[in-house]
Design an enzyme around this catalytic site. Structure first.
Site, PDB file in Angstrom:
ATOM      1  N   SER A 111      29.343 -43.566 -34.541  1.00  0.00           N
ATOM      2  CA  SER A 111      28.532 -44.781 -34.709  1.00  0.00           C
ATOM      3  C   SER A 111      28.564 -45.289 -36.139  1.00  0.00           C
ATOM      4  O   SER A 111      28.529 -46.499 -36.382  1.00  0.00           O
ATOM      5  CB  SER A 111      27.085 -44.518 -34.270  1.00  0.00           C
ATOM      6  OG  SER A 111      27.011 -44.435 -32.856  1.00  0.00           O
ATOM      7  N   CYS A 112      28.626 -44.363 -37.097  1.00  0.00           N
ATOM      8  CA  CYS A 112      28.675 -44.783 -38.504  1.00  0.00           C
ATOM      9  C   CYS A 112      29.987 -45.500 -38.796  1.00  0.00           C
ATOM     10  O   CYS A 112      30.026 -46.475 -39.557  1.00  0.00           O
ATOM     11  CB  CYS A 112      28.529 -43.571 -39.422  1.00  0.00           C
ATOM     12  SG  CYS A 112      26.997 -42.686 -39.148  1.00  0.00           S
ATOM     13  N   THR A 113      31.052 -45.032 -38.181  1.00  0.00           N
ATOM     14  CA  THR A 113      32.344 -45.689 -38.350  1.00  0.00           C
ATOM     15  C   THR A 113      32.304 -47.074 -37.726  1.00  0.00           C
ATOM     16  O   THR A 113      32.789 -48.050 -38.310  1.00  0.00           O
ATOM     17  CB  THR A 113      33.467 -44.843 -37.732  1.00  0.00           C
ATOM     18  OG1 THR A 113      33.449 -43.551 -38.334  1.00  0.00           O
ATOM     19  CG2 THR A 113      34.821 -45.470 -37.933  1.00  0.00           C
TER      20      THR A 113
END
Lengths: 217, 208
Positions: A111-113
């Site tokens: 999700s951070c990517t």
């Protein structure tokens, strides 16, 4: 007049003191957490003309109230952190223009990517709005450097090692304190917080919500 | 299962064991997904007890088509051994038809999961019509659903009995949440967070 628009009203989750000794030593000591379901859906403090409190029972029930050290309308506390090149960067550097400060759990997590790449893909829109984008996690500068290089991120990533700024700003954790929260702040050119958006597993929505708000600033 | 049926007849109950068996089928799919997720993402060949399986799963990602060339017993024997040692004591100690029905169906689905998995790698023309019908009815994991697991980012469609849990688990990012928790609690990154190493990447034979 600003109002509290609750898409999902999360219970108060108080931050733990996480002493990160190494990138892989992330065992937090949980001090307290609200014994309620974790927050997966969006929570927004938005600039609205309505003064009524609206709550939508989208995923989880409404419980308690939100505690935050940095609220909408307050001046964002200054900090100085190292960026991906090891340079010290202060929040004061961005005074005079809007800045989007997004806190995320970890470099290279799915999700951070997605979130970082979504900010990248919309970066021109942020520039057009005169805003700067800054990402903050507890990963060290070398991790940020690799993350930024791999995904061609054009904005600054700051290392909040030890989660000091995260704690100072009162960002709630998710999943009963096990996950650092994913929370984004839009700070106007005067250094005042105009939007706080929290959503752990729908990262692209952070871009939509912040851009929507920036159009009105 | 036979003992469950006999017990059900003796006790004049039918719906409860059938329902228990259905629950066993449902949970076997979930169990297959969780186990598959764990094996695909954590550990390596040197991991105690699971090492050989982890290596086998990595090999499967590299050469997925080879599973269709294995014989029936080759697909089942490892799981059958585990099931025998876990189910036999339950069978000896417990005679409740509801429990036996649940355990029988759950264990049976797990034991056959590798064969269901192999069929999910087959081509329609080469599979028995009955298997194709069950796949298309959603009773067995479908070929299209499982093929998505073999494409980047290799982090979805982990369930391999019926696949009915896949949509729910992927849509709600259940495995991603578990990966994040394990990362922040134990500092262990799952393999699916990284660029696929050569062990993950499918080898495609190019005709010269």
């Amino acid at each position: 007049m600003a109002s509290l628009t609750v898409l999902i009203h999360s219970p108060p989750t108080l931050l733990h003191t996480a002493t990160t000794k190494s990138p892989y030593d992330r065992t937090p000591s949980i001090l307290r957490y609200a014994p309620s379901s974790s927050q997966f859906c969006g929570l927004k403090l938005s600039h609205s003309s309505s003064s009524s409190l609206r709550s939508a029972n989208y995923c989880y029930s409404v419980k308690g109230s939100i505690f935050a050290k940095v609220n909408k309308g307050s001046k964002a506390p200054s900090f100085t952190l190292k960026d991906q090149d090891g340079n010290s960067v202060s929040l004061d550097k961005f005074k005079g223009k809007p800045v989007v400060v997004y806190f995320y759990p970890a470099d290279e997590s799915p999700s951070c990517t997605k979130e970082a790449c979504a900010f990248r893909d919309s970066y021109e829109k942020f520039k057009k709005a005169g805003a700067e984008v800054v990402g903050i996690s507890s990963d060290d500068p070398s991790s940020h450097k690799a993350f930024a290089k791999k995904h061609r991120l054009p904005f600054t990533l700051l290392s909040d090692e030890g989660n000091k700024v995260r704690k100072d700003w009162g960002i709630p954790n998710d999943l009963f304190g096990t996950l650092p929260g994913r929370q984004t702040y839009v700070i106007d050119k005067n250094g005042v917080v105009q939007l706080i958006y929290n959503n752990q597993f729908q990262p692209e929505k952070h871009i939509d919500e912040t851009l929507k708000l920036l159009q009105t600033l | 299962m036979g003992e469950s049926l006999k017990g059900a007849v003796d006790m004049h109950m039918l719906m409860e064991p059938i329902f228990a068996g259905w629950i066993g089928y449902i949970l076997a799919d979930l169990g297959s997904g969780v186990y598959h997720w764990g094996i695909d993402n954590y550990g390596d060949g040197s991991t105690p007890f699971f090492g050989s399986q982890i290596e086998a799963f990595q090999g499967h990602h590299k050469w997925p088509w080879t599973i269709t060339r294995r014989q029936f017993s080759n697909n089942l024997h490892a799981l059958a051994r585990a099931i025998t040692f876990s189910v036999l004591p339950i069978n000896l100690l417990c005679h409740d038809p509801v429990v036996q029905s649940f355990v029988g169906v759950f264990a049976g689905c797990i034991m056959f999961s590798q064969q269901f998995h192999a069929w999910a790698h087959g081509t329609k023309s080469r599979l028995p019509p009955a298997v194709v019908a069950l796949q298309e009815a959603g009773v067995l994991v479908s070929r299209s659903q499982h093929s998505a697991h073999h494409r980047p980012p290799y982090n979805n469609n982990y369930c391999i009995v019926s696949g009915l849990w896949n949509e729910f688990l992927d849509k709600n990012k259940v495995f991603e949440a578990m990966e994040m928790v394990l990362y922040f609690k134990l500092g262990v990154r799952p393999r699916s967070w990284s660029e696929p190493e050569s062990e993950w990447m499918e080898e495609i034979d190019m005709a010269s």
